[in-house]
Scaffold this motif. Structure first.
Motif, PDB file in Angstrom:
ATOM      1  N   ALA A 104       0.911  -1.333   0.102  1.00 40.59           N
ATOM      2  CA  ALA A 104      -0.075   0.067   0.132  1.00 40.59           C
ATOM      3  C   ALA A 104       0.868   1.272   0.199  1.00 40.59           C
ATOM      4  CB  ALA A 104      -0.918   0.079   1.443  1.00 40.59           C
ATOM      5  N   VAL A 105       1.946   1.259   0.204  1.00 38.77           N
ATOM      6  CA  VAL A 105       3.112   2.451   0.350  1.00 38.77           C
ATOM      7  C   VAL A 105       3.123   2.827  -1.133  1.00 38.77           C
ATOM      8  CG1 VAL A 105       5.135   1.057   0.096  1.00 38.77           C
ATOM      9  CG2 VAL A 105       5.030   3.167   1.521  1.00 38.77           C
ATOM     10  N   LEU A 106       2.793   1.957  -1.976  1.00 39.73           N
ATOM     11  CA  LEU A 106       2.937   2.415  -3.369  1.00 39.73           C
ATOM     12  C   LEU A 106       1.723   3.122  -3.785  1.00 39.73           C
ATOM     13  CD1 LEU A 106       4.834  -0.777  -4.857  1.00 39.73           C
ATOM     14  CD2 LEU A 106       5.954   1.267  -4.106  1.00 39.73           C
ATOM     15  N   LEU A 107       0.645   3.262  -2.977  1.00 36.74           N
ATOM     16  CA  LEU A 107      -0.424   4.201  -3.380  1.00 36.74           C
ATOM     17  C   LEU A 107      -0.251   5.338  -3.814  1.00 36.74           C
ATOM     18  CD1 LEU A 107      -3.108   2.898  -0.675  1.00 36.74           C
ATOM     19  CD2 LEU A 107      -3.416   3.085  -2.986  1.00 36.74           C
ATOM     20  N   GLU A 108       0.797   6.232  -3.209  1.00 37.74           N
ATOM     21  CA  GLU A 108       1.128   7.660  -3.901  1.00 37.74           C
ATOM     22  C   GLU A 108       1.465   7.589  -5.182  1.00 37.74           C
ATOM     23  OE1 GLU A 108       2.775  11.559  -4.501  1.00 37.74           O
ATOM     24  OE2 GLU A 108       3.878   9.619  -4.638  1.00 37.74           O
ATOM     25  N   LEU A 109       2.357   6.825  -5.608  1.00 37.97           N
ATOM     26  CA  LEU A 109       2.893   6.870  -6.817  1.00 37.97           C
ATOM     27  C   LEU A 109       1.728   6.133  -7.600  1.00 37.97           C
ATOM     28  CD1 LEU A 109       5.118   7.312  -8.886  1.00 37.97           C
ATOM     29  CD2 LEU A 109       5.938   5.097  -8.301  1.00 37.97           C
ATOM     30  N   THR A 110       0.800   5.423  -7.436  1.00 37.25           N
ATOM     31  CA  THR A 110      -0.079   4.969  -8.184  1.00 37.25           C
ATOM     32  C   THR A 110      -1.105   6.110  -8.228  1.00 37.25           C
ATOM     33  OG1 THR A 110       0.001   2.760  -7.281  1.00 37.25           O
ATOM     34  CG2 THR A 110      -1.968   3.260  -8.279  1.00 37.25           C
ATOM     35  N   SER A 111      -1.406   6.981  -7.376  1.00 29.48           N
ATOM     36  CA  SER A 111      -2.226   8.009  -7.231  1.00 29.48           C
ATOM     37  C   SER A 111      -1.995   9.339  -8.472  1.00 29.48           C
ATOM     38  CB  SER A 111      -2.440   8.566  -6.011  1.00 29.48           C
ATOM     39  OG  SER A 111      -1.463   9.539  -5.687  1.00 29.48           O
ATOM     40  N   VAL A 112      -0.452   9.352  -8.523  1.00 29.25           N
ATOM     41  CA  VAL A 112       0.179  10.159  -9.397  1.00 29.25           C
ATOM     42  C   VAL A 112      -0.356   9.639 -11.113  1.00 29.25           C
ATOM     43  CG1 VAL A 112       2.234  11.309 -10.422  1.00 29.25           C
ATOM     44  CG2 VAL A 112       2.003  11.095  -8.157  1.00 29.25           C
ATOM     45  N   SER A 132       1.389  16.215 -12.524  1.00 28.81           N
ATOM     46  CA  SER A 132       2.280  16.409 -11.529  1.00 28.81           C
ATOM     47  C   SER A 132       1.377  16.200 -10.435  1.00 28.81           C
ATOM     48  CB  SER A 132       2.750  17.528 -11.514  1.00 28.81           C
ATOM     49  OG  SER A 132       3.544  17.667 -10.195  1.00 28.81           O
ATOM     50  N   ARG A 133       1.764  15.166  -9.404  1.00 31.01           N
ATOM     51  CA  ARG A 133       1.144  14.970  -7.984  1.00 31.01           C
ATOM     52  C   ARG A 133      -0.104  14.335  -8.362  1.00 31.01           C
ATOM     53  NH1 ARG A 133       4.092  20.237  -5.112  1.00 31.01           N
ATOM     54  NH2 ARG A 133       6.078  19.207  -5.253  1.00 31.01           N
ATOM     55  N   SER A 134      -1.041  14.643  -7.228  1.00 27.81           N
ATOM     56  CA  SER A 134      -2.464  14.055  -7.164  1.00 27.81           C
ATOM     57  C   SER A 134      -3.195  14.633  -5.942  1.00 27.81           C
ATOM     58  CB  SER A 134      -2.172  12.500  -6.798  1.00 27.81           C
ATOM     59  OG  SER A 134      -1.556  12.193  -5.693  1.00 27.81           O
ATOM     60  N   ASN A 135      -4.479  14.104  -6.143  1.00 21.30           N
ATOM     61  CA  ASN A 135      -5.390  14.614  -5.217  1.00 21.30           C
ATOM     62  C   ASN A 135      -6.247  13.322  -4.518  1.00 21.30           C
ATOM     63  OD1 ASN A 135      -7.432  14.119  -6.695  1.00 21.30           O
ATOM     64  ND2 ASN A 135      -7.228  16.040  -7.576  1.00 21.30           N
ATOM     65  N   TYR A 136      -7.029  13.900  -3.604  1.00 21.05           N
ATOM     66  CA  TYR A 136      -7.714  12.801  -2.698  1.00 21.05           C
ATOM     67  C   TYR A 136      -8.518  11.947  -3.473  1.00 21.05           C
ATOM     68  CZ  TYR A 136     -11.256  10.891   0.705  1.00 21.05           C
ATOM     69  OH  TYR A 136     -12.049  10.077   1.210  1.00 21.05           O
ATOM     70  N   ASP A 137      -9.158  12.392  -4.631  1.00 17.85           N
ATOM     71  CA  ASP A 137      -9.947  11.545  -5.511  1.00 17.85           C
ATOM     72  C   ASP A 137      -9.133  10.514  -6.269  1.00 17.85           C
ATOM     73  OD1 ASP A 137     -12.214  12.925  -4.956  1.00 17.85           O
ATOM     74  OD2 ASP A 137     -12.299  14.143  -6.704  1.00 17.85           O
ATOM     75  N   ASP A 138      -7.681  11.065  -6.479  1.00 18.46           N
ATOM     76  CA  ASP A 138      -6.705  10.076  -7.492  1.00 18.46           C
ATOM     77  C   ASP A 138      -6.601   8.975  -6.353  1.00 18.46           C
ATOM     78  OD1 ASP A 138      -6.818  11.551  -9.694  1.00 18.46           O
ATOM     79  OD2 ASP A 138      -5.327  13.026  -8.741  1.00 18.46           O
ATOM     80  N   PHE A 139      -6.160   9.296  -5.127  1.00 13.34           N
ATOM     81  CA  PHE A 139      -5.902   8.384  -3.928  1.00 13.34           C
ATOM     82  C   PHE A 139      -7.190   7.470  -3.720  1.00 13.34           C
ATOM     83  CE2 PHE A 139      -2.280  10.809  -2.599  1.00 13.34           C
ATOM     84  CZ  PHE A 139      -1.311   9.824  -1.914  1.00 13.34           C
ATOM     85  N   LYS A 140      -8.170   7.608  -3.590  1.00 10.60           N
ATOM     86  CA  LYS A 140      -9.479   7.171  -3.467  1.00 10.60           C
ATOM     87  C   LYS A 140      -9.842   5.954  -4.583  1.00 10.60           C
ATOM     88  CE  LYS A 140     -13.190   6.170  -0.936  1.00 10.60           C
ATOM     89  NZ  LYS A 140     -13.046   5.787   0.323  1.00 10.60           N
ATOM     90  N   LYS A 141      -9.393   6.348  -5.848  1.00 12.81           N
ATOM     91  CA  LYS A 141      -9.708   5.498  -7.064  1.00 12.81           C
ATOM     92  C   LYS A 141      -8.443   4.795  -7.091  1.00 12.81           C
ATOM     93  CE  LYS A 141     -12.058   8.977  -9.966  1.00 12.81           C
ATOM     94  NZ  LYS A 141     -11.970   9.952 -10.843  1.00 12.81           N
ATOM     95  N   SER A 142      -7.258   4.901  -6.545  1.00 12.83           N
ATOM     96  CA  SER A 142      -6.038   4.140  -6.425  1.00 12.83           C
ATOM     97  C   SER A 142      -6.273   2.962  -5.428  1.00 12.83           C
ATOM     98  CB  SER A 142      -4.701   4.686  -5.988  1.00 12.83           C
ATOM     99  OG  SER A 142      -4.391   5.644  -7.175  1.00 12.83           O
TER     100      SER A 142
END
Length: 338
Positions: A138-146, A278-288
Protein backbone atom coordinates in the motif's frame (compact mmCIF):
# COMPACT_ATOMS: atom_id res chain seq x y z
CA UNK A 1 2.59 17.19 22.07
CA UNK A 2 6.33 16.82 21.43
CA UNK A 3 7.32 14.82 18.39
CA UNK A 4 10.59 13.91 16.64
CA UNK A 5 11.16 14.72 12.99
CA UNK A 6 14.19 13.30 11.18
CA UNK A 7 15.26 16.21 9.02
CA UNK A 8 17.77 16.51 6.24
CA UNK A 9 19.96 19.49 7.19
CA UNK A 10 22.51 19.16 4.38
CA UNK A 11 23.25 16.56 1.68
CA UNK A 12 23.50 13.14 3.36
CA UNK A 13 23.08 14.64 6.84
CA UNK A 14 19.98 13.76 8.89
CA UNK A 15 19.25 15.21 12.33
CA UNK A 16 16.57 14.33 14.89
CA UNK A 17 14.65 17.49 15.84
CA UNK A 18 12.06 17.90 18.57
CA UNK A 19 8.95 19.63 17.17
CA UNK A 20 5.53 20.67 18.46
CA UNK A 21 2.75 18.45 17.09
CA UNK A 22 -0.55 20.10 16.18
CA UNK A 23 -3.46 18.72 18.19
CA UNK A 24 -7.10 19.65 17.53
CA UNK A 25 -10.42 17.99 16.67
CA UNK A 26 -9.77 18.05 12.92
CA UNK A 27 -6.33 16.45 13.03
CA UNK A 28 -5.64 12.74 13.45
CA UNK A 29 -2.35 11.43 14.82
CA UNK A 30 -0.84 8.73 12.61
CA UNK A 31 2.28 6.65 13.20
CA UNK A 32 4.09 5.88 9.90
CA UNK A 33 4.67 2.17 9.33
CA UNK A 34 6.09 2.05 5.79
CA UNK A 35 7.79 4.74 3.74
CA UNK A 36 8.97 4.59 0.14
CA UNK A 37 11.89 6.54 -1.31
CA UNK A 38 11.15 8.60 -4.43
CA UNK A 39 13.57 10.12 -6.94
CA UNK A 40 12.58 13.55 -5.58
CA UNK A 41 13.75 12.48 -2.10
CA UNK A 42 17.05 11.34 -3.57
CA UNK A 43 17.59 14.70 -5.28
CA UNK A 44 17.37 16.35 -1.87
CA UNK A 45 19.38 13.67 -0.07
CA UNK A 46 22.25 13.80 -2.56
CA UNK A 47 22.05 17.59 -2.95
CA UNK A 48 21.38 17.48 -6.69
CA UNK A 49 18.51 20.00 -6.43
CA UNK A 50 21.11 22.75 -6.44
CA UNK A 51 22.48 25.09 -3.77
CA UNK A 52 19.73 27.76 -3.93
CA UNK A 53 16.83 25.29 -3.67
CA UNK A 54 18.55 23.33 -0.92
CA UNK A 55 19.07 26.51 1.10
CA UNK A 56 15.39 27.43 0.69
CA UNK A 57 13.99 24.01 1.59
CA UNK A 58 16.23 22.68 4.36
CA UNK A 59 16.06 21.62 7.12
CA UNK A 60 13.16 19.34 6.16
CA UNK A 61 11.95 15.81 6.86
CA UNK A 62 11.90 13.82 3.61
CA UNK A 63 9.44 11.25 2.15
CA UNK A 64 6.00 11.92 0.69
CA UNK A 65 5.07 8.26 0.09
CA UNK A 66 3.86 6.69 3.32
CA UNK A 67 1.18 4.66 5.05
CA UNK A 68 0.60 4.35 8.77
CA UNK A 69 -1.63 3.40 11.69
CA UNK A 70 -4.03 5.71 13.50
CA UNK A 71 -2.71 6.45 17.00
CA UNK A 72 -5.32 8.97 18.13
CA UNK A 73 -8.55 10.35 16.67
CA UNK A 74 -10.17 12.98 18.94
CA UNK A 75 -13.57 12.36 17.30
CA UNK A 76 -13.33 8.57 17.48
CA UNK A 77 -14.19 8.06 13.81
CA UNK A 78 -11.11 5.90 13.27
CA UNK A 79 -10.16 3.09 15.61
CA UNK A 80 -6.62 2.97 16.95
CA UNK A 81 -4.56 0.75 14.64
CA UNK A 82 -6.57 1.50 11.47
CA UNK A 83 -4.31 1.39 8.41
CA UNK A 84 -4.44 4.63 6.43
CA UNK A 85 -2.62 6.16 3.50
CA UNK A 86 -1.49 9.74 4.08
CA UNK A 87 -1.96 12.26 1.27
CA UNK A 88 1.07 14.56 0.94
CA UNK A 89 -0.62 17.31 -1.10
CA UNK A 90 -2.22 19.77 1.31
CA UNK A 91 -4.68 22.15 -0.40
CA UNK A 92 -5.22 25.53 1.24
CA UNK A 93 -8.13 26.62 -0.98
CA UNK A 94 -10.68 25.29 -3.48
CA UNK A 95 -10.99 26.23 -7.13
CA UNK A 96 -13.85 25.31 -9.46
CA UNK A 97 -11.50 24.88 -12.42
CA UNK A 98 -8.01 24.02 -11.21
CA UNK A 99 -7.37 20.69 -9.49
CA UNK A 100 -5.95 21.05 -5.99
CA UNK A 101 -2.64 19.39 -6.88
CA UNK A 102 -1.98 22.14 -9.43
CA UNK A 103 -2.94 25.11 -7.27
CA UNK A 104 0.14 27.18 -6.49
CA UNK A 105 -1.16 27.74 -2.96
CA UNK A 106 -1.17 24.01 -2.13
CA UNK A 107 1.59 22.72 0.13
CA UNK A 108 3.34 19.42 -0.46
CA UNK A 109 5.10 17.32 2.14
CA UNK A 110 8.85 16.88 1.69
CA UNK A 111 8.85 19.86 -0.66
CA UNK A 112 8.72 22.94 1.49
CA UNK A 113 7.48 21.44 4.74
CA UNK A 114 8.13 18.27 6.69
CA UNK A 115 7.45 14.93 5.06
CA UNK A 116 6.68 11.65 6.80
CA UNK A 117 10.08 10.84 8.36
CA UNK A 118 8.69 11.49 11.84
CA UNK A 119 7.72 9.42 14.87
CA UNK A 120 4.09 10.41 14.37
CA UNK A 121 2.34 12.78 11.97
CA UNK A 122 -0.59 15.12 12.53
CA UNK A 123 -2.89 14.73 9.51
CA UNK A 124 -5.93 16.69 8.48
CA UNK A 125 -9.01 14.50 8.55
CA UNK A 126 -9.58 15.01 4.82
CA UNK A 127 -6.08 13.82 3.96
CA UNK A 128 -6.18 10.18 5.09
CA UNK A 129 -7.93 7.18 3.51
CA UNK A 130 -8.26 3.75 5.14
CA UNK A 131 -7.22 0.65 3.17
CA UNK A 132 -7.30 -3.13 3.55
CA UNK A 133 -4.35 -4.35 1.47
CA UNK A 134 -0.92 -5.25 2.83
CA UNK A 135 0.76 -2.01 4.09
CA UNK A 136 4.08 -3.01 2.53
CA UNK A 137 2.44 -2.78 -0.90
CA UNK A 138 0.00 0.00 0.00
CA UNK A 139 2.97 2.34 0.43
CA UNK A 140 2.99 2.45 -3.39
CA UNK A 141 -0.45 4.11 -3.37
CA UNK A 142 1.06 7.59 -3.66
CA UNK A 143 2.89 6.81 -6.90
CA UNK A 144 -0.18 4.94 -8.15
CA UNK A 145 -2.29 8.03 -7.44
CA UNK A 146 0.12 10.16 -9.50
CA UNK A 147 -0.46 7.80 -12.41
CA UNK A 148 -4.21 7.85 -11.74
CA UNK A 149 -4.15 11.66 -11.96
CA UNK A 150 -2.40 11.45 -15.34
CA UNK A 151 -4.82 8.82 -16.66
CA UNK A 152 -7.86 10.87 -15.56
CA UNK A 153 -6.41 13.93 -17.33
CA UNK A 154 -5.70 11.78 -20.40
CA UNK A 155 -9.31 10.58 -20.53
CA UNK A 156 -10.57 14.17 -20.77
CA UNK A 157 -8.11 15.38 -23.42
CA UNK A 158 -7.26 12.45 -25.71
CA UNK A 159 -9.11 11.47 -28.87
CA UNK A 160 -11.18 8.29 -29.10
CA UNK A 161 -8.65 6.24 -31.06
CA UNK A 162 -6.80 4.22 -28.46
CA UNK A 163 -5.71 1.10 -30.29
CA UNK A 164 -2.07 1.43 -29.16
CA UNK A 165 -0.63 3.34 -26.20
CA UNK A 166 3.13 3.58 -25.77
CA UNK A 167 4.94 4.10 -22.46
CA UNK A 168 8.49 5.42 -22.57
CA UNK A 169 10.43 4.43 -19.44
CA UNK A 170 10.72 1.04 -17.70
CA UNK A 171 11.30 2.24 -14.14
CA UNK A 172 8.85 2.60 -11.25
CA UNK A 173 6.69 5.23 -12.94
CA UNK A 174 6.61 3.38 -16.25
CA UNK A 175 5.69 0.11 -14.53
CA UNK A 176 2.76 1.55 -12.59
CA UNK A 177 1.60 3.59 -15.61
CA UNK A 178 1.52 0.44 -17.73
CA UNK A 179 -0.36 -1.44 -15.01
CA UNK A 180 -3.02 1.25 -14.50
CA UNK A 181 -3.46 1.79 -18.25
CA UNK A 182 -3.87 -1.96 -18.85
CA UNK A 183 -6.63 -2.10 -16.23
CA UNK A 184 -8.26 1.08 -17.56
CA UNK A 185 -8.10 0.07 -21.24
CA UNK A 186 -7.98 -3.76 -21.28
CA UNK A 187 -8.61 -3.92 -25.06
CA UNK A 188 -5.84 -1.45 -25.89
CA UNK A 189 -2.40 -2.67 -26.90
CA UNK A 190 0.07 -1.41 -24.29
CA UNK A 191 3.72 -1.20 -25.36
CA UNK A 192 6.64 -0.29 -23.08
CA UNK A 193 9.85 1.26 -24.41
CA UNK A 194 12.97 1.29 -22.25
CA UNK A 195 16.75 1.18 -22.06
CA UNK A 196 17.38 -1.55 -19.47
CA UNK A 197 16.71 -4.98 -20.95
CA UNK A 198 16.72 -6.89 -17.64
CA UNK A 199 13.81 -4.78 -16.35
CA UNK A 200 11.55 -5.73 -19.24
CA UNK A 201 10.85 -9.14 -17.69
CA UNK A 202 8.82 -7.40 -14.96
CA UNK A 203 6.34 -6.10 -17.54
CA UNK A 204 4.72 -9.48 -18.19
CA UNK A 205 1.21 -7.97 -18.25
CA UNK A 206 1.77 -5.67 -21.24
CA UNK A 207 1.42 -6.60 -24.91
CA UNK A 208 4.94 -5.76 -26.12
CA UNK A 209 8.25 -4.31 -24.96
CA UNK A 210 11.04 -2.73 -27.00
CA UNK A 211 14.46 -1.34 -26.27
CA UNK A 212 14.56 2.24 -27.57
CA UNK A 213 17.37 1.45 -30.02
CA UNK A 214 15.48 -1.48 -31.53
CA UNK A 215 12.00 -0.18 -32.42
CA UNK A 216 10.48 -1.37 -35.73
CA UNK A 217 10.45 1.50 -38.22
CA UNK A 218 6.78 0.94 -39.09
CA UNK A 219 5.52 0.89 -35.48
CA UNK A 220 3.06 3.64 -34.53
CA UNK A 221 1.30 4.53 -31.30
CA UNK A 222 -1.93 6.52 -30.96
CA UNK A 223 -0.90 8.09 -27.66
CA UNK A 224 2.11 8.03 -25.38
CA UNK A 225 3.14 8.47 -21.75
CA UNK A 226 6.62 9.84 -21.04
CA UNK A 227 7.90 8.36 -17.76
CA UNK A 228 11.62 8.97 -18.16
CA UNK A 229 12.46 12.36 -16.72
CA UNK A 230 15.92 13.71 -15.99
CA UNK A 231 18.56 13.85 -18.70
CA UNK A 232 16.78 11.19 -20.77
CA UNK A 233 13.48 13.03 -21.10
CA UNK A 234 14.54 15.08 -24.12
CA UNK A 235 15.45 12.02 -26.19
CA UNK A 236 12.32 10.19 -25.01
CA UNK A 237 9.94 13.02 -25.93
CA UNK A 238 11.51 13.46 -29.35
CA UNK A 239 11.35 9.73 -30.03
CA UNK A 240 7.68 9.74 -29.05
CA UNK A 241 7.07 12.59 -31.49
CA UNK A 242 8.61 10.42 -34.23
CA UNK A 243 6.44 7.36 -33.52
CA UNK A 244 3.10 8.89 -32.51
CA UNK A 245 0.15 9.23 -34.84
CA UNK A 246 -1.14 12.71 -35.79
CA UNK A 247 -3.33 14.41 -33.17
CA UNK A 248 -2.15 12.03 -30.47
CA UNK A 249 -1.63 13.02 -26.86
CA UNK A 250 1.76 12.91 -25.13
CA UNK A 251 1.30 12.73 -21.36
CA UNK A 252 4.43 14.16 -19.75
CA UNK A 253 5.20 12.66 -16.33
CA UNK A 254 8.97 12.57 -15.91
CA UNK A 255 10.58 15.39 -13.93
CA UNK A 256 13.67 17.14 -15.27
CA UNK A 257 15.78 19.65 -13.34
CA UNK A 258 16.81 21.44 -16.55
CA UNK A 259 14.83 22.64 -19.61
CA UNK A 260 14.59 20.15 -22.48
CA UNK A 261 14.55 20.83 -26.20
CA UNK A 262 11.79 19.21 -28.25
CA UNK A 263 10.96 19.07 -31.95
CA UNK A 264 8.19 21.66 -31.97
CA UNK A 265 8.04 21.62 -35.80
CA UNK A 266 6.67 18.07 -35.75
CA UNK A 267 4.45 18.83 -32.75
CA UNK A 268 2.82 21.47 -34.95
CA UNK A 269 2.77 19.38 -38.13
CA UNK A 270 1.16 16.43 -36.35
CA UNK A 271 -1.19 18.56 -34.25
CA UNK A 272 -0.03 16.89 -31.06
CA UNK A 273 -1.20 17.64 -27.53
CA UNK A 274 1.42 17.77 -24.77
CA UNK A 275 -0.25 17.21 -21.42
CA UNK A 276 1.60 18.04 -18.20
CA UNK A 277 0.94 15.93 -15.09
CA UNK A 278 2.18 16.28 -11.54
CA UNK A 279 1.24 14.92 -8.12
CA UNK A 280 -2.32 13.92 -7.19
CA UNK A 281 -5.31 14.67 -4.98
CA UNK A 282 -7.80 12.93 -2.69
CA UNK A 283 -9.92 11.55 -5.57
CA UNK A 284 -6.84 10.06 -7.24
CA UNK A 285 -5.88 8.32 -3.98
CA UNK A 286 -9.43 7.05 -3.52
CA UNK A 287 -9.50 5.58 -7.03
CA UNK A 288 -6.08 4.00 -6.45
CA UNK A 289 -7.25 2.32 -3.25
CA UNK A 290 -10.31 1.01 -5.11
CA UNK A 291 -8.12 -0.28 -7.96
CA UNK A 292 -5.80 -2.18 -5.62
CA UNK A 293 -8.66 -3.61 -3.57
CA UNK A 294 -10.73 -4.59 -6.64
CA UNK A 295 -7.90 -6.31 -8.52
CA UNK A 296 -5.71 -8.53 -6.28
CA UNK A 297 -3.30 -9.06 -9.17
CA UNK A 298 -2.48 -5.33 -9.13
CA UNK A 299 -1.05 -5.74 -5.63
CA UNK A 300 0.81 -8.88 -6.73
CA UNK A 301 2.42 -7.04 -9.64
CA UNK A 302 3.25 -4.02 -7.47
CA UNK A 303 4.97 -6.24 -4.90
CA UNK A 304 7.46 -7.31 -7.58
CA UNK A 305 8.91 -3.80 -7.88
CA UNK A 306 9.85 -3.58 -4.21
CA UNK A 307 13.57 -4.17 -4.66
CA UNK A 308 14.49 -3.89 -1.00
CA UNK A 309 12.86 -3.45 2.40
CA UNK A 310 15.05 -1.78 5.03
CA UNK A 311 14.01 -1.97 8.68
CA UNK A 312 14.66 1.50 10.11
CA UNK A 313 15.43 1.75 13.82
CA UNK A 314 18.03 4.50 13.73
CA UNK A 315 19.38 7.36 11.62
CA UNK A 316 22.11 4.97 10.46
CA UNK A 317 19.38 2.75 8.96
CA UNK A 318 17.89 5.77 7.17
CA UNK A 319 21.22 6.44 5.50
CA UNK A 320 21.49 2.79 4.51
CA UNK A 321 18.07 2.93 2.83
CA UNK A 322 18.95 6.03 0.81
CA UNK A 323 22.38 4.71 -0.18
CA UNK A 324 21.01 1.29 -1.18
CA UNK A 325 18.24 2.94 -3.19
CA UNK A 326 20.78 4.48 -5.53
CA UNK A 327 21.66 0.97 -6.74
CA UNK A 328 18.23 -0.68 -6.66
CA UNK A 329 16.33 -1.32 -9.90
CA UNK A 330 12.96 -0.33 -8.49
CA UNK A 331 11.50 0.73 -5.14
CA UNK A 332 13.26 0.89 -1.79
CA UNK A 333 10.80 0.67 1.10
CA UNK A 334 11.55 1.53 4.72
CA UNK A 335 9.75 -0.39 7.45
CA UNK A 336 9.50 2.41 9.99
CA UNK A 337 10.30 0.95 13.42
CA UNK A 338 11.85 3.93 15.13
Amino acid sequence: MINQAYRLIAPKQIRADFVDLKMDDENIIVRPTYLSICAADQRYYTGSRGRVIMKQKLPMALIHESVGEVVYDPKGEYKVGTNVVMIPNTPMEKDDIIKENYLRSSQFRASGFDGFMQNVVSMRRDLIIPFKMEPRVAVLLELTSVVMNAVENFKKISNERKNVIGIWGNGNLGFISALVLKKTYPDTKIIVFGVEEHKMAYFSFVDDTYLINNIPSDLKVDHAFECVGGRGSEAAINQIIDYIQPQGTISLMGVSETPVGINTRMVLEKGLTLLGNSRSNYDDFKKSVELMETYPDVCEYLSTIISEEVVVQSIKDMHKAFEDDLNNDFKTVMKWDI
